[in-house]
Design an enzyme around this catalytic site. Structure first.
Site, PDB file in Angstrom:
ATOM      1  N   HIS A  11       0.860  -1.183   0.000  1.00 35.90           N
ATOM      2  CA  HIS A  11       0.000   0.000   0.000  1.00 35.90           C
ATOM      3  C   HIS A  11       0.894   1.230   0.000  1.00 35.90           C
ATOM      4  CE1 HIS A  11       0.617   0.815   4.358  1.00 35.90           C
ATOM      5  NE2 HIS A  11       0.586  -0.496   4.472  1.00 35.90           N
ATOM      6  N   HIS A 137      12.971   1.850   6.512  1.00 31.78           N
ATOM      7  CA  HIS A 137      12.340   2.784   7.444  1.00 31.78           C
ATOM      8  C   HIS A 137      13.388   3.510   8.285  1.00 31.78           C
ATOM      9  CE1 HIS A 137       8.129   2.267   6.755  1.00 31.78           C
ATOM     10  NE2 HIS A 137       8.070   1.004   7.145  1.00 31.78           N
TER      11      HIS A 137
END
Length: 613
Positions: A11, A137
Site C-alpha cells: 500500500h 524505514h
C-alpha cells in the site's frame, strides 16, 4: 551518484530520487492516479522524480526497492506451517500472486521501469538493489535527521519478519541491534482494533486515534491481561488466540469480540460510547508500550536523540507523550513514516550503506526541505491549467493575494490553498491545504460536514508560527510535520461548566474549549504544525498577516481533499475539489478563484465521488 528508490505492491506506493546524497524529489503514486493508498507500481511517481531532475532511467546509477520479497515469502511459508492446517484459505489465495509476480519481483521491476521508454532488457543489469523493509524505514528516519548520532526506533505492522526494530545511527552507518518479529506487532494490534471498531485497516488507524479522547480507557486491563503481554522494557507478545491475521482473512476473530462483549462494528453502524472506550483503551495501551520501549532504550544505549519511522510513528499522540516525558533531548520523526517513506529510505540506505558514501548533517531543520518534495507548477502553467478546466480567476500580486486570503479567513470562509511543491507523506503542510479561522466555534463542524464530507468527531490541526508556538501550546520545539500532539496553553483554555464536564462521547464535540476551538480537541490537545520561514515563506507570511489582523498566529490546516480522495496534486485537481465541495475561495499560485464567479455548470458532487476510507 543517482539512486532511485521505490516502494510498491502493498500500500502507499511511492518513488524518491537521491542525487549525491541530496533528496531531489519524492511522491506517492496515489497523488497522480487519484486512487487512495494506490499499491500498484509507481509509474507516475517514478516519471515525476526523473523529470524533476531532468534525467532518464539510463542516467540512474541504481534502483533500490524497499524490501526483500524472498524474506517475505519465507515468512508466509513458515507462518502457514506453524499454524497449519488453519490458515489454508489465506495461504491458497496468496500463493498464485506470489508464484506469478512477487517471487519474480526483480524481473517485474525491470519490466515496469523499462516500459515507459521501451528500453532494452539489459539496461538495468547490476543496477537493482533490495533493502530490508525495516532498514528502509530506519534509513528514512536517520539519514535526513539533523543528528550525527541517534537511536532509531521503527514500529509498524510487519516488513519481512521484524515488526519493531532498534538501530543505532552514526554518521553514514546504521546498525540494527534488536528486533521483535511477526506475529507480535504493535501495528497489527492497533489495526485489529481499527477493524473491530469498523474502520478500514491501513487507512483508518488515525480515526481510532482521533476517536480515543471521546472515550474512557476502561478496557486497558482487559487488553493487557488477555491480548498483549507487555514487559517492563516494552517488549511484548500478542496472544494469537484473539487474532485472525495469521490464519484468516480478517484481523480479529470471534473470541476477540467475545472478550469485549460486542461484535465487530460494520462501517454503516453508528459509533457508540463503547467504540469510543475501545479506541481510548487501545490508544492508552499503545502509548504505554511506546513509553516503556523508549525509557528502556534510553537507559540501555545512553543516546539522547531519537528518530522514529514506521506506521506507528504516525501516532502523533504517542509521540507527544514521549516528548512530554523528556526521555530524549531531541526527537525527529520521518514525515512519510509509513510505507511511502520506504522508497526514500531504500535510496538513502543504498547511497550511504551499500556504497559507504559520507553524510552531511545540515544546519537547517533537517534534509527533507520541509517535505515539499513533490510537483510544483509555475505561474504560467497554473494559469494555463486552470483555464483548460474552465476556471475563472484573478491574478494578484503577492501583497494583494495575502490580504484577500486573510480577509476570507476572517470572514470564516473555507480556503483551498495550493502553493509550491506538494508534500511527501500523509500530512498537508501548507502546500496542499484547506485553511480556516481557528477562532470560529463552528469551523470544525463546517469543515468536517460541508467541505471534507467526513465524520464529525475528527479533529483539525493548527498551523502555528514557530516563534509563537510556546505562547499558544504547552510545547516549545520544532514540529514541522504535524507529528506531535500537545495541549493548548492554559491561558487560552475556557473553563467548562459542571454540566459540560458531565457530557459523554460525541456530546463533548460542541463545547468550545479554548479561544481557538476549531483546533482544540475534546481533551484540550492539538496536533501541532510549526511553520518555518525557511521552508515555506509564503505560508509563514500568510499566517503572519493573519496574526497582524487578529492577534492569532494560528490557522486551521487540513489536507486539500475530501474524504476518500488523495490530497490534490495539480491545479486541475484543486479546481475539481473546489467545485465539488463547499470551499469558498481557491488560491493557486497567484490566482484567486471565488466560488460565485465560477460557471455553475462545472459544479461537481464530491460527497459521493470517492470510496470512503
Amino acid at each position: 551518484m543517482r539512486v532511485l528508490g521505490i516502494s510498491a505492491y502493498y500500500h502507499d506506493s511511492a518513488a524518491a530520487l537521491v542525487v549525491d546524497g541530496h533528496i531531489v524529489a519524492a511522491a506517492q503514486e496515489e497523488r497522480f492516479t487519484r486512487k487512495k493508498h494506490d499499491s500498484g507500481f509507481p509509474d507516475h511517481a517514478v516519471a515525476y522524480c526523473l523529470d524533476a531532475a531532468g534525467l532518464s532511467l539510463t542516467d540512474v546509477d541504481y534502483v533500490a526497492f524497499y524490501e526483500k520479497p524472498f524474506l517475505k515469502f519465507e515468512r508466509l511459508i513458515e507462518t502457514y506451517v506453524a499454524f497449519a492446517p488453519r490458515g489454508f484459505e489465506s495461504f491458497r489465495m496468496a500463493m498464485p500472486l506470489w508464484m506469478k509476480e512477487k517471487l519474480m519481483q526483480k524481473r517485474l521491476l525491470s519490466e515496469q521501469l523499462r516500459r515507459r521508454d521501451a528500453l532494452p532488457a539489459d539496461v538495468l543489469d547490476g543496477k537493482l538493489l533490495f533493502s530490508e523493509h525495516h532498514l528502509s524505514h530506519a534509513a528514512s528516519a536517520f539519514y535526513p535527521s539533523p543528528f550525527r548520532e541517534a537511536l532509531v526506533l521503527t514500529m509498524d505492522g510487519v516488513g519481512e519478519w521484524p515488526t519493531t526494530s532498534v538501530a543505532i545511527g552514526h554518521d553514514h552507518r546504521i546498525e540494527v541491534t534488536k528486533e521483535i518479529h511477526f506475529p507480535h506487532s504493535l501495528g497489527l494490534l492497533y489495526s485489529a482494533f481499527t477493524y473491530y471498531t469498523g474502520f478500514k485497516v491501513n487507512s483508518g488507524e488515525y480515526k481510532v486515534m482521533g476517536l480515543a479522547p471521546y472515550g474512557e480507557p476502561r478496557f486497558v486491563d482487559t487488553i493487557m491481561s488477555n491480548v498483549v503481554d507487555v514487559k517492563d522494557d516494552g517488549s511484548f507478545r500478542l496472544n494469537q488466540d484473539y487474532f485472525n491475521y495469521c490464519t484468516g482473512l480478517t484481523m480479529s476473530n470471534d473470541r476477540f469480540a467475545a472478550l469485549f462483549g460486542a461484535p465487530v462494528r460494520s462501517a454503516d453502524q453508528p459509533l457508540t460510547q463503547f467504540h469510543m472506550d475501545v479506541a481510548a483503551s487501545v490508544q492508552a495501551v499503545t502509548e504505554e508500550i511506546v513509553l516503556r520501549l523508549c525509557r528502556s532504550l534510553r537507559r540501555e544505549y545512553g543516546l539522547s536523540k531519537l528518530c522514529l519511522a514506521g506506521g506507528v510513528a504516525l501516532n502523533c499522540v504517542a509521540n507527544g507523550k514521549v516528548w512530554r516525558e523528556g526521555i530524549f533531548s531531541d526527537i525527529w520523526v520521518q514525515p512519510a513514516a509509513g510505507d511511502a517513506g520506504g522508497a526514500l529510505g531504500a535510496a538513502l540506505a543504498a547511497y550511504h550503506g551499500n556504497f559507504e558514501k559520507p553524510r552531511v548533517v545540515t544546519n537547517e531543520l533537517d534534509a527533507m526541505s520541509g517535505s515539499y518534495l513533490g510537483p510544483g507548477f509555475s505561474q504560467p502553467e497554473i494559469e494555463t491549467r486552470l483555464s483548460s478546466v474552465g476556471g475563472r480567476f484573478t491574478v494578484l500580486d503577492d501583497d494583494a493575494l495575502i490580504d484577500e486570503t486573510v480577509q476570507a479567513l476572517i470572514d470564516e470562509k473555507a480556503v483551498g490553498w495550493m502553493q509550491g511543491r506538494m508534500e511527501f507523506g500523509p500530512r498537508a503542510l501548507g502546500g496542499r491545504s484547506i485553511l480556516g479561522d481557528p477562532r470560529s466555534p463552528t469551523m470544525q463542524k463546517t469543515l468536517n460536514l460541508k467541505v471534507k464530507y467526513r465524520e464529525s468527531f475528527r479533529p483539525f490541526a493548527p498551523s502555528v508560527l514557530r516563534e509563537d508556538v510556546q505562547d499558544w501550546f504547552d510545547y516549545d520545539d520544532d514540529s514541522p510535520y504535524m507529528l506531535m500532539v500537545a495541549d493548548v496553553a492554559a491561558r487560552h483554555r475556557k473553563t467548562m461548566s459542571e454540566e459540560e464536564k458531565a457530557l459523554f462521547g460525541i456530546d463533548k464535540l460542541n463545547v468550545p474549549r479554548s479561544t481557538i476551538p476549531a483546533v482544540t480537541h475534546v481533551d484540550y490537545s492539538a496536533r501541532i504544525q510549526t511553520v518555518h520561514k525557511e521552508t515555506n515563506p509564503r505560508y509563514h507570511r500568510l499566517i503572519s498577516r493573519f496574526k497582524e489582523r487578529t492577534g492569532c498566529p494560528v490557522l486551521v490546516n487540513t489536507s486539500f481533499n475530501v474524504r476518500g480522495e488523495p490530497i490534490v496534486c495539480s491545479p486541475e485537481d484543486a479546481f475539481r475539489c473546489f467545485m465539488g465541495s463547499e470551499i469558498e475561495l481557491l488560491v493557486v499560485g497567484n490566482c484567486i478563484l471565488r466560488k460565485p464567479d465560477q460557471d455553475p455548470k462545472l459544479k461537481l458532487n464530491y460527497e459521493t465521488a470517492f470510496e470512503l476510507d
